[in-house]
Design an enzyme around this catalytic site. Structure first.
Site, PDB file in Angstrom:
ATOM      1  N   ASP A 160      -2.116   1.792   4.652  1.00 24.45           N
ATOM      2  CA  ASP A 160      -1.274   2.819   4.596  1.00 24.45           C
ATOM      3  C   ASP A 160      -1.193   3.332   3.825  1.00 24.45           C
ATOM      4  O   ASP A 160      -0.690   3.565   3.089  1.00 24.45           O
ATOM      5  CB  ASP A 160      -0.486   2.158   4.597  1.00 24.45           C
ATOM      6  CG  ASP A 160       1.175   2.475   5.173  1.00 24.45           C
ATOM      7  OD1 ASP A 160       1.365   3.710   5.312  1.00 24.45           O
ATOM      8  OD2 ASP A 160       1.791   2.567   6.848  1.00 24.45           O
ATOM      9  N   HIS A 161      -1.598   4.130   3.679  1.00 25.01           N
ATOM     10  CA  HIS A 161      -2.040   5.970   2.723  1.00 25.01           C
ATOM     11  C   HIS A 161      -0.597   6.442   2.187  1.00 25.01           C
ATOM     12  O   HIS A 161      -0.177   6.106   0.560  1.00 25.01           O
ATOM     13  CB  HIS A 161      -2.671   7.649   2.682  1.00 25.01           C
ATOM     14  CG  HIS A 161      -1.304   8.186   3.893  1.00 25.01           C
ATOM     15  ND1 HIS A 161      -1.635   8.035   4.753  1.00 25.01           N
ATOM     16  CD2 HIS A 161      -1.260   8.949   3.108  1.00 25.01           C
ATOM     17  CE1 HIS A 161      -0.742   8.921   4.944  1.00 25.01           C
ATOM     18  NE2 HIS A 161      -0.805   9.719   3.643  1.00 25.01           N
ATOM     19  N   HIS A 194       4.627   4.469   8.197  1.00 21.09           N
ATOM     20  CA  HIS A 194       4.386   4.854   7.190  1.00 21.09           C
ATOM     21  C   HIS A 194       6.173   4.742   7.295  1.00 21.09           C
ATOM     22  O   HIS A 194       6.855   4.063   5.666  1.00 21.09           O
ATOM     23  CB  HIS A 194       4.805   6.258   7.384  1.00 21.09           C
ATOM     24  CG  HIS A 194       3.261   6.662   7.203  1.00 21.09           C
ATOM     25  ND1 HIS A 194       1.829   5.508   7.366  1.00 21.09           N
ATOM     26  CD2 HIS A 194       1.992   8.008   7.948  1.00 21.09           C
ATOM     27  CE1 HIS A 194       0.707   6.774   6.912  1.00 21.09           C
ATOM     28  NE2 HIS A 194       1.193   7.390   7.619  1.00 21.09           N
TER      29      HIS A 194
END
Length: 504
Positions: free
Chosen positions: A179-180, A242
């Site tokens: 999950d950036h 996110h």
């Protein structure tokens, strides 16, 4: 670092070009790659090693945050790259890949440590994982790790099925779900801030915090992602992963020098403490929106249903705002407000923590509350806005800001941090299965309410902060979204100033 073979599925894809290769290059420049490192790119396209390296070099020149202008360094970096043609369902291609990897490992006397990065659609995960196991690629005497990109399922049931399938070939501790947002420097600073700052630790609870606001706004529309986005919407594309990850990272309380397992456990506790929603009650806590025609930075843009590839009667959501509460000793009574949307007035990602009991002016008027502002976009900073006596105005207060953390240097990008951690086997800032399952379970009633059209779909003008109902969600509790509809905000963003200077 241990010798590593980096096996990249989807090596000719957009993510590899824009994020993975530039991240690896910057890690290389910083001396943060294993000395014995090789990357084998895989794809259906017929490419030689030389043509593959030329493609990688083009991506560095176009997308790297640091210029690839040192020819010797670029050439040294590219020597680690090779390419194999691979059809995902063709077993013999995996055996050829194994032969190439083993030949290098044996020739150089390297441990068989292999990192498999799946930069492909989730519909291919099961086939790839099964072929890795059956071919012997993952049964080496060294370690093996699997890195996958979201989406991790489309709902609770599909997420569980995906996890079950991956579990046949990889143990949970071998799976690194990217999950950036968790790779963003300011998100990772949150953990350090809570652990090492006694002042922040002392006020990080419901005795002192009035509410928490988490915003992720985009100015772009659906762009070329219409085929994908119209089936997932903001709730699946941003909120379930996110936004809930940002909530977890804000709400956890971890001991000093906590490891990945402790962080995982604390994040699981946060999700378990979230008060669940019932399908019939979703509308009271969730605002659903879709952008209409409007103006972005002075340019007219069409509404969502007029975008290419979108059906005129689409009910897909491009905006979601929600109020979440926790049954937890630290956070009971503190609402968490989350919103995310496309075609918003500004591109910004921030967490605002509003503190309780603002003082009153001598005139009797209310002083704006103290704030802790964590900015992840467009700037990276953590700032504390506090009220102090104005010596020029007796009895009056004015807000001043304290810079807790702000880097003037260019920070590593999220993928640099995450790839480095995956190479080291550190899963602290990755999404673990417990969190993924719990977040899907919390979102599931919203998905069902959307499906049955129980929650109204509110139109909002492109270039705004979302539908008016989003403001009403906070107004019912006596709060408002911070930094909205203020001329100073536009000026600060245009001049790239920290948002903590606003309202002073």
């Amino acid at each position: 670092m241990e010798p590593t073979t980096f096996v990249l599925f989807g090596a000719t894809g957009d993510l590899a070009k824009r994020k993975i290769y530039p991240a690896l290059f910057n890690l290389f420049l910083d001396g943060k790659l294993p000395e014995a490192f090789s990357l084998i790119g895989l794809g259906r396209r017929e490419l030689t090693d030389e043509s593959f390296r030329a493609n990688v070099e083009r991506s560095l020149r176009e997308f790297s945050r640091r210029q690839a202008d040192d020819a010797a360094k670029v050439d040294e970096f590219l020597q680690a790259f090779g390419y194999n043609v691979l059809e995902i369902g063709r077993k013999e291609d995996y055996l050829k890949l194994l032969g190439r990897i083993e030949e290098r490992e044996n020739r150089l006397g390297l441990a068989p440590n292999r990192l498999f990065y799946l930069s492909v659609g989730p519909e291919f995960f099961e086939t790839i994982a099964a072929n890795i196991q059956e071919s012997g690629l993952g049964s080496a005497n060294g370690w093996k790790r699997l890195v996958i990109e979201k989406p991790f399922g489309n709902d609770l049931q599909t997420a569980r099925e995906l996890n079950r399938m991956l579990g046949k070939a990889f143990a949970e501790e071998e799976i690194f779900r990217i999950d950036h947002y968790l790779g963003k420097p300011m998100v990772q600073m949150l953990k350090v801030l809570q652990q090492t700052n006694p002042v922040i630790q002392a006020i990080w609870n419901n005795r002192n915090i009035a509410n928490v606001q988490i915003t992720a706004g985009e100015t772009v529309g659906v762009e070329e992602r219409a085929g994908y986005y119209d089936h997932v919407g903001a709730i699946r594309d941003m909120f379930q992963n996110h936004m809930l990850q940002l909530l977890m990272m804000t709400a956890i309380r971890t001991p000093h020098k906590s490891d990945a397992e402790q962080v995982r456990y604390k994040k699981k506790l946060v999700m378990e403490a979230l008060e669940p929603l019932q399908k019939a009650d979703v509308g009271a806590s969730v605002v659903r929106g879709q952008y209409a025609a409007g103006t972005i930075k002075g340019n007219p843009v069409v509404g969502y249903t007029s975008e290419p590839g979108i059906a005129p009667d689409s009910m897909n959501d491009t905006f979601v705002a929600a109020k979440l509460t926790m049954d937890d000793s630290f956070w009971r009574g503190v609402p968490f407000y989350i919103r995310t949307g496309k075609r918003m007035k500004e591109k910004a990602t921030r967490i605002v923590i509003e503190f309780k009991e603002p003082l009153k002016q001598s005139s009797g008027s209310q002083v704006e509350p103290n704030l802790l502002v964590i900015e992840m976009s467009p700037t990276d900073s953590i700032r504390l806005q506090l009220n102090t006596m104005d010596s020029r105005s007796k009895g009056e207060f004015k807000p001043v800001q304290i810079d807790i953390h702000s880097s003037g240097d260019e920070l590593p990008e999220a993928y640099e941090n995450l790839i480095r951690d995956a190479l080291l086997g550190d899963s602290t800032f990755f999404a673990h299965w417990d969190e993924v399952e719990a977040s899907w379970a919390w979102v599931q009633p919203i998905l069902e309410a959307y499906e049955e059209n129980i929650v109204p779909l509110h139109a909002y003008e492109a270039g705004s902060y979302g539908p008016a109902e989003s403001d009403a969600l906070l107004a019912r509790d006596g709060y408002h979204w911070w930094f909205d509809a203020k001329p100073e905000l536009d000026e600060a963003v245009a001049e790239n100033k920290p948002l903590a200077h606003i309202n002073q």
